[in-house]
Design an enzyme around this catalytic site. Structure first.
Site, mmCIF file in Angstrom:
data_model
loop_
_atom_site.group_PDB
_atom_site.id
_atom_site.type_symbol
_atom_site.label_atom_id
_atom_site.label_comp_id
_atom_site.label_asym_id
_atom_site.label_seq_id
_atom_site.Cartn_x
_atom_site.Cartn_y
_atom_site.Cartn_z
ATOM 1 N N TYR A 169 11.125 6.642 15.978
ATOM 2 C CA TYR A 169 10.971 6.826 14.525
ATOM 3 C C TYR A 169 11.989 7.846 14.004
ATOM 4 C CZ TYR A 169 8.670 7.730 10.030
ATOM 5 O OH TYR A 169 8.391 7.870 8.688
ATOM 6 N N ASN B 159 11.920 0.909 1.251
ATOM 7 C CA ASN B 159 10.771 1.752 1.619
ATOM 8 C C ASN B 159 10.066 1.263 2.885
ATOM 9 O OD1 ASN B 159 8.231 3.508 0.984
ATOM 10 N ND2 ASN B 159 7.460 1.410 1.081
ATOM 11 N N ARG C 164 0.863 -1.190 0.000
ATOM 12 C CA ARG C 164 0.000 0.000 0.000
ATOM 13 C C ARG C 164 0.903 1.245 0.000
ATOM 14 N NH1 ARG C 164 -2.190 0.152 6.334
ATOM 15 N NH2 ARG C 164 -0.344 1.197 7.133
HETATM 16 P P1 NAD Z 1 2.300 2.534 5.141
HETATM 17 O O1 NAD Z 1 2.144 2.137 6.570
HETATM 18 O O2 NAD Z 1 1.090 2.946 4.378
HETATM 19 O O3 NAD Z 1 3.035 1.382 4.330
HETATM 20 C C1 NAD Z 1 4.162 0.735 4.839
HETATM 21 C C2 NAD Z 1 4.446 -0.492 4.018
HETATM 22 O O4 NAD Z 1 5.568 -1.174 4.603
HETATM 23 C C3 NAD Z 1 3.301 -1.473 4.014
HETATM 24 O O5 NAD Z 1 3.213 -2.069 2.744
HETATM 25 C C4 NAD Z 1 3.721 -2.508 5.054
HETATM 26 O O6 NAD Z 1 3.151 -3.778 4.854
HETATM 27 C C5 NAD Z 1 5.211 -2.527 4.837
HETATM 28 N N1 NAD Z 1 5.947 -3.055 5.970
HETATM 29 C C6 NAD Z 1 5.865 -2.652 7.262
HETATM 30 N N2 NAD Z 1 6.688 -3.391 8.020
HETATM 31 C C7 NAD Z 1 7.298 -4.273 7.188
HETATM 32 C C8 NAD Z 1 8.249 -5.293 7.370
HETATM 33 N N3 NAD Z 1 8.745 -5.590 8.574
HETATM 34 N N4 NAD Z 1 8.661 -5.998 6.289
HETATM 35 C C9 NAD Z 1 8.165 -5.728 5.061
HETATM 36 N N5 NAD Z 1 7.243 -4.774 4.825
HETATM 37 C C10 NAD Z 1 6.828 -4.060 5.887
HETATM 38 O O7 NAD Z 1 3.364 3.704 5.151
HETATM 39 P P2 NAD Z 1 3.784 4.760 4.034
HETATM 40 O O8 NAD Z 1 3.247 6.068 4.458
HETATM 41 O O9 NAD Z 1 3.514 4.263 2.676
HETATM 42 O O10 NAD Z 1 5.357 4.789 4.338
HETATM 43 C C11 NAD Z 1 6.319 4.200 3.481
HETATM 44 C C12 NAD Z 1 7.689 4.686 3.921
HETATM 45 O O11 NAD Z 1 7.711 6.111 3.850
HETATM 46 C C13 NAD Z 1 8.043 4.326 5.370
HETATM 47 O O12 NAD Z 1 9.406 4.013 5.462
HETATM 48 C C14 NAD Z 1 7.736 5.614 6.112
HETATM 49 O O13 NAD Z 1 8.485 5.713 7.293
HETATM 50 C C15 NAD Z 1 8.147 6.634 5.087
HETATM 51 N N6 NAD Z 1 7.545 7.958 5.293
HETATM 52 C C16 NAD Z 1 6.196 8.138 5.319
HETATM 53 C C17 NAD Z 1 5.674 9.407 5.513
HETATM 54 C C18 NAD Z 1 4.196 9.682 5.573
HETATM 55 O O14 NAD Z 1 3.815 10.788 5.970
HETATM 56 N N7 NAD Z 1 3.331 8.748 5.175
HETATM 57 C C19 NAD Z 1 6.549 10.483 5.699
HETATM 58 C C20 NAD Z 1 7.908 10.271 5.666
HETATM 59 C C21 NAD Z 1 8.409 8.988 5.460
#
Ligand code: NAD
Length: 238
Positions: free
Chosen positions: A147, A82, A11
């Site tokens: 985090y 990611n 996702r």
């Molecule tokens: P999300 O929670 O929607 O998706 C995270 C994804 O990582 C999911 O597909 C989940 O199944 C997978 N995942 C989690 N733990 C896992 C594991 N142990 N092994 C394999 N897969 C795993 O989050 P997102 O918002 O899409 O975030 C993606 C990346 O972007 C992350 O690293 C997050 O820290 C970073 N990020 C997000 C934001 C934000 O505001 N959404 C901002 C900065 C950075």
């Protein structure tokens, strides 16, 4: 054949990155640790964009699962670390196991995938790695110490790996997204998010997962950028 691996793509940002690479002509392998239905939808979108989809059920913090996934990959050229989890918790109330779980996924996961990728990328004559950090890794977020620290570690890892691997033809960069509209922020209400954006984001809106994906693609394709931290945050941290 050129294969991209995107971790955590069932996702959110990972899914958009996977689809963007498929649109750019790559086959896309991706892993997920839960949400099989989400992973099936990602695979469908990759195929609809013209790429071959290779889904793996793998937890990036698990050494054996990571090694098995990489051993099944052919033609690997690009890795996007990611997969990540967040934790909203005051320091005084954060358990050691919660702290370690955040680091296991966000930092150990990137290390394990990078280590497993190196021989594959060398075999191909080079390649690149893009890590997904966060603006909180630069700025620090109150009540998100684990985090923030893990995302800062990822920036340090990116820079060290960039220096170490550049002579081997492997570039390593990272993106540092700001507030992106995904389910990771679902614990915040619409009103809380709007208030945060209003006070902290000069461009006055959240970013989209697709906008992060474009930045990842840019770093993956640019032949003379390595060790870079590319902010995708609407000006929230400058
Ligand atoms: P999300 O929670 O929607 O998706 C995270 C994804 O990582 C999911 O597909 C989940 O199944 C997978 N995942 C989690 N733990 C896992 C594991 N142990 N092994 C394999 N897969 C795993 O989050 P997102 O918002 O899409 O975030 C993606 C990346 O972007 C992350 O690293 C997050 O820290 C970073 N990020 C997000 C934001 C934000 O505001 N959404 C901002 C900065 C950075």
């Amino acid at each position: 054949m050129s294969t991209v691996l995107v971790t955590g793509a069932s996702r959110g940002i990972g899914r958009e990155i996977a689809v963007a690479f498929a649109e750019a002509g790559h086959d896309v392998a991706f892993c997920f640790s839960k949400d099989k239905a989400g992973a099936e939808e990602t695979a469908r979108l990759i195929r609809a964009a013209g790429g071959e989809a290779l889904p793996f059920f793998a937890d990036v913090s698990d050494e054996k699962q990571v090694e098995e996934m990489f051993s099944a990959l052919l033609g690997l050229e690009i890795v996007v670390n990611n997969a990540g989890i967040s934790l909203f918790s005051e320091i005084a109330k954060t358990s050691l196991s919660d702290w370690e779980r955040v680091f296991a996924v966000n930092v150990r996961g990137a290390f394990l995938c990078t280590r497993a990728a190196i021989p594959k990328l060398l075999k191909r004559g080079g390649g690149c790695i893009v890590n997904v950090s966060s603006m909180w890794g630069e700025a620090g977020a109150s009540c998100e110490s684990a985090y923030s620290a893990s995302k800062a570690a990822l920036i340090g890892f990116t820079k060290a790996a960039a220096k170490e691997l550049a002579p081997s033809g492997i570039r390593v960069n990272c993106v540092a997204p700001g507030i992106i509209d995904t389910e990771m922020n679902a614990h915040l209400s619409r009103e809380e998010r709007e208030a945060f954006v209003c006070e902290n984001v000069p461009l006055l809106r959240e970013g989209t997962a697709g906008e992060v994906a474009r930045a990842v693609l840019f770093l993956a394709k640019h032949p003379y950028i390595t060790g870079e931290v590319l902010r995708v945050n609407g000006g929230a941290v400058i």
